[in-house]
Design a protein around this motif. Structure first.
Motif, short mmCIF file in Angstrom:
data_model
loop_
_atom_site.label_atom_id
_atom_site.label_comp_id
_atom_site.label_asym_id
_atom_site.label_seq_id
_atom_site.Cartn_x
_atom_site.Cartn_y
_atom_site.Cartn_z
N ARG A 179 0.85 -1.20 0.00
CA ARG A 179 0.00 0.00 0.00
C ARG A 179 0.88 1.24 0.00
O ARG A 179 1.82 1.35 0.79
N ILE A 220 0.41 5.13 0.73
CA ILE A 220 -0.55 6.09 1.29
C ILE A 220 -0.20 7.49 0.76
O ILE A 220 0.95 7.94 0.85
N ASP A 264 -1.24 11.69 0.73
CA ASP A 264 -1.94 12.71 1.51
C ASP A 264 -2.98 13.41 0.65
O ASP A 264 -3.18 13.04 -0.52
N SER A 269 3.16 9.55 1.38
CA SER A 269 3.57 9.82 2.76
C SER A 269 4.20 8.61 3.43
O SER A 269 5.16 8.75 4.18
N TYR A 293 -2.77 -0.95 10.23
CA TYR A 293 -2.66 0.47 9.94
C TYR A 293 -3.99 0.97 9.36
O TYR A 293 -4.57 0.35 8.47
N CYS A 294 -4.49 2.07 9.87
CA CYS A 294 -5.73 2.68 9.37
C CYS A 294 -5.39 4.07 8.84
O CYS A 294 -4.88 4.92 9.59
N LYS A 295 -5.65 4.29 7.57
CA LYS A 295 -5.37 5.60 6.99
C LYS A 295 -6.38 6.63 7.49
O LYS A 295 -7.49 6.28 7.92
N GLN A 296 -5.99 7.89 7.43
CA GLN A 296 -6.86 8.98 7.87
C GLN A 296 -7.90 9.29 6.79
O GLN A 296 -7.77 8.88 5.63
N GLU A 348 -6.65 10.85 3.60
CA GLU A 348 -5.63 10.14 2.86
C GLU A 348 -6.24 9.18 1.83
O GLU A 348 -7.40 8.79 1.94
N CYS A 369 -5.22 5.68 -0.91
CA CYS A 369 -4.35 4.50 -1.01
C CYS A 369 -4.23 4.05 -2.46
O CYS A 369 -5.24 3.91 -3.16
#
Length: 589
Positions: A164, A166, A168, A174, A205-208, A211, A213
């Protein structure tokens, strides 16, 4: 002091404090009322549209089992349910009240009751709660389609060989998230590859929210493994050998599970390796489907495969591992491989093995399926076997016995068994064939219409049963205002019309001739049994299998006694050689 159960639910694991907050609120409310909250049932990260949630099922089971409590305390109606059909939520409350339990909502202090006003209010709130998910599903699908068109990963397990990446809000990389074989995750710097964090098993892991992917190439050994998989398959290496090599090297899937032949199939047919993002090949959404370029509400549920015209494709969304020419060549080989072992008629897959569908394993009861083994170079030898599909797929707990049975031996044995039986029942079999032919003549043209009418009757019966169930649990005034009586009358009228049409088609079928006449004419008919060998030689695999299944009830392999038992159906007008069997040579027992 009154004793009550509590129930809490959150829809996703992103609502981190939701369950603890609900529990605190329920305890505080129960204390203010002087009640004893003896147990709190919970469903974590499960949608309220699912009416078979484990926590809810456990709550209902305990209450139905006679647990002595006075009521059920929930924070709000949307925690109890967000049903697709508001009647499902209303009937859940009514079921609890039928069992003598109060249903109280701590957020408003309201209590469900059987009054018309209470039923109407409950119906409206359940509709609003379900409509929230309906709108959320539509908006989520719109967002997914938009992201896919921009080259973002739509979600789900990452293809083996990728990580993955990620991004921003400005689209700048990022960090990189890499799944490891031990089910842990590495968090890497997007530019330098420096390790930023190592999440243990159980943490993900959890993206904001801001964000996005997409995918990036994983480590060199994983990327090299994917290239080797395609190259080896293209040069004719069996998938099981590819699988063995990957296991030996310690590779695992993105989920951390052992790589199996089905994992290799998925890799070989995944267009993501060409750098293309393909979305909407299938859907399990309860609320919407994406069709003809727009989101459409579903009236059905379950898995649904989409037409190619509805696929959403973003080309060159991420770095390719396999060029499109190689991928196309592999797809051609995959198609040829599938056609070599099966034929597709409509939606049904037919194997090239005669006993498919009636041959079972005597150890676990699973199906015995065909397996072809090729060996040698140049003039390669081919051997056909039946193996237990449960053991073959790796479930050695359900079926611990590994064994295989030569297909030619068991198939020829079955045919000889039928020949022997028919030699005793020759005239009866001819009679059976004649009756079948006459029935086909009499019913030609009517079978399709009767089948259609019977299907419509079955659908209406289900709808009427659904309405009847609702009417039994609602008071007359509520049911009247919801239009259930009018709906039931409409369904009943439609059912009556179909029954009349069906009666006409049945009356239109002439009567069969008397049995004496059939016997006389059957003796004059050509004896088709004399040409049995020609039929077996010239018929298609489906026709041969269909003939076998008219005579054979079941075939069961017993590795403990090294035998195969074949059971025939009872003959129409004569005796049956029942429960007979034979013992073919079996390997691996």
């Amino acid at each position: 002091m009154k004793q009550i159960f509590g129930y809490v639910r959150r829809s996703t694991d992103k609502q981190e404090e939701s369950l603890s907050q609900q529990k605190e609120q329920l305890r505080a409310f129960a204390k203010s009322q002087g009640w004893a909250l003896i147990r709190i049932y919970e469903d974590d990260a499960i949608s309220g549209s699912n009416m078979e949630r484990p926590g809810l099922v456990s709550l209902m089971s305990d209450i139905e089992a006679g647990k002595t409590i006075d009521g059920v305390l929930v924070w709000d109606r949307n925690r109890l349910a967000r049903p697709k059909d508001p009647l499902d939520g209303l009937l859940l409350e009514r079921r609890l009240m039928e069992l003598g339990k109060r249903v109280i909502y701590a957020a408003t202090g309201q209590e469900a009751d059987r009054s018309f006003a209470g039923g109407l209010l409950g119906y409206v709130e359940h509709y609003q709660n379900g409509d929230y998910l309906r709108k959320l599903s539509r908006d989520t699908m719109r967002g997914l389609v938009s992201r896919v068109k921009k080259g973002c990963w739509p979600g789900g397990p990452i293809p083996f060989g990728y990580d993955r990446l990620i991004l921003d809000a400005d689209g700048k990389p990022s960090r990189i998230v890499r799944d490891l074989p031990d089910k842990t995750q590495l968090i890497l710097h997007a530019e330098t590859g420096e390790e930023l964090d190592h999440l243990p098993q159980g943490r993900r892991y959890c993206k904001q929210e801001h964000e996005f992917c997409t995918l990036t190439l994983s480590s060199d050994d994983r990327v090299g493994a994917v290239k080797r998989i395609f190259d080896d398959y293209a040069t004719g290496m069996p998938i099981r050998r590819i699988c063995q090599w990957l296991r030996k090297e310690g590779f695992r899937t993105a989920r951390g599970t052992v790589i199996s032949p089905s994992s290799i199939h998925a890799i070989l047919e995944n267009a993501s390796y060409t750098g293309d993002c393909v979305y909407n090949k299938r859907t399990e959404s309860k609320w919407h489907r994406y069709q003809s370029g727009q989101s459409q509400e579903r009236s059905d549920e379950g898995l649904e495969y989409r037409a190619k015209d509805d696929y959403i494709v973003c080309e060159n969304a991420w770095p390719a591992i396999i060029d499109k020419e190689t991928f196309a060549a592999v797809q051609k080989l995959r198609g040829e491989s599938k056609e070599a072992y099966k034929k597709v008629i409509g939606k049904t897959v037919h194997s090239e093995y005669l006993l498919t569908g009636i041959f079972t394993c005597g150890v676990c009861g699973g199906a015995m399926v065909g397996f072809t083994n090729r060996s040698g170079k140049g003039n390669r030898t081919t051997k056909r076997y039946y193996v237990c599909v449960t053991h073959h797929k790796g479930d050695h707990t359900a079926c611990p016995k590994r064994f295989s049975i030569p297909a030619d031996v068991v198939e020829n044995g079955a045919l000889d068994f039928i020949r022997q039986d028919l030699s005793f029942l020759r005239n009866d079999a001819t009679l059976h064939a004649y009756i079948k032919e006459e029935l086909e003549k009499l019913t030609v043209g009517d079978a399709g219409s009767r089948k259609r009418l019977q299907q419509q009757m079955a659908e209406l019966d289900q709808k009427i049963a659904y309405i009847r169930d609702h009417l039994s649990k609602l008071d007359p005034e509520t049911a009247e205002n919801l239009g259930l009586y009018e709906q039931a009358k409409t369904y009943a009228a439609e059912l009556q019309e179909i029954e009349l049409e069906l009666a006409k088609t049945e009356n239109a079928v002439p009567e069969l001739p008397k049995m004496e006449e059939i016997r006389m004419r059957a003796r004059l008919a050509l004896d088709s049994l004399d040409s049995l060998e020609n039929v077996l030689k010239e018929a298609t695999i489906e026709e041969k299998r269909g003939m076998l299944q008219k005579y054979i009830r079941a075939v069961k392999a017993d590795p403990h006694t090294r035998s195969v038992k074949i059971s025939l159906y009872t003959a129409l007008f004569n005796h049956l050689v029942a429960g007979a069997g034979f013992e073919p040579t079996a390997s691996g027992l």
